[in-house]
Design a protein around this motif. Structure first.
Motif: not given
Length: 166
Positions: A114-115, A117-118
């Motif tokens: 998730s990190a 992707k951000e």
């Protein structure tokens, strides 16, 4: 127990096919890179990056297979001195602990993904960098599944159940 073994064997066949695909692609791509560089002074800009990420994918696939075959790292110094029944209980507890660890690592991998992707970033040819890392959580999940299947199989052996009804 036959259902558990059949499921485990099916998973190994699928994982082995993917492992062959990953390793074959790595070999062909690395060989092509060497030929292109040495004979034509060129190469694929993305070739080395792809090979590095395929190593990650092959590693997790191989780890899942090793888990199924009970070839993962283990220290068995103490188990040589205990009875077979106690050894079975220790093996079940150890595998349950491994399930918990693999699940926690899969959860951490999802947070990392998730990190990633951000953060954005590109892997090769405008492919987002998180795509190359997507294997980590499923890799740990596959290992956890193999450990769960071992726990079920060992528990059924201990209880004397044949497992034919499964």
């Amino acid at each position: 127990m036959t259902f558990v073994r059949s499921l485990d064997r099916l998973l190994i066949k699928i994982e082995s096919a993917f492992l062959v695909l990953f390793l074959g692609t790595m070999i062909v791509l690395a060989f092509t890179q060497v030929v292109l560089r040495n004979l034509f002074d060129t190469g694929f800009l993305w070739g080395d990056t792809l090979v590095r990420h395929l190593v990650l994918w092959a590693g997790f696939t191989g780890a899942a297979i090793a888990t199924s075959e009970e070839r993962h790292i283990s220290i068995d110094a103490l188990t040589k001195f205990i009875s077979p029944r106690v050894k079975s209980v220790v093996q079940i507890l150890t595998n349950l602990f491994a399930v918990i660890v693999c699940c926690l690592l899969a959860q951490a991998a999802l947070t990392f993904l998730s990190a990633e992707k951000e953060a954005g970033g590109s892997l090769i040819l405008s492919v987002p960098s998180w795509i190359g890392l997507i294997v980590i959580a499923p890799g740990y999940s596959l290992m956890a599944l193999h450990f769960v299947l071992k726990v079920i199989e060992d528990a059924m052996k201990m209880s004397g159940a044949s497992g034919e009804a499964l």
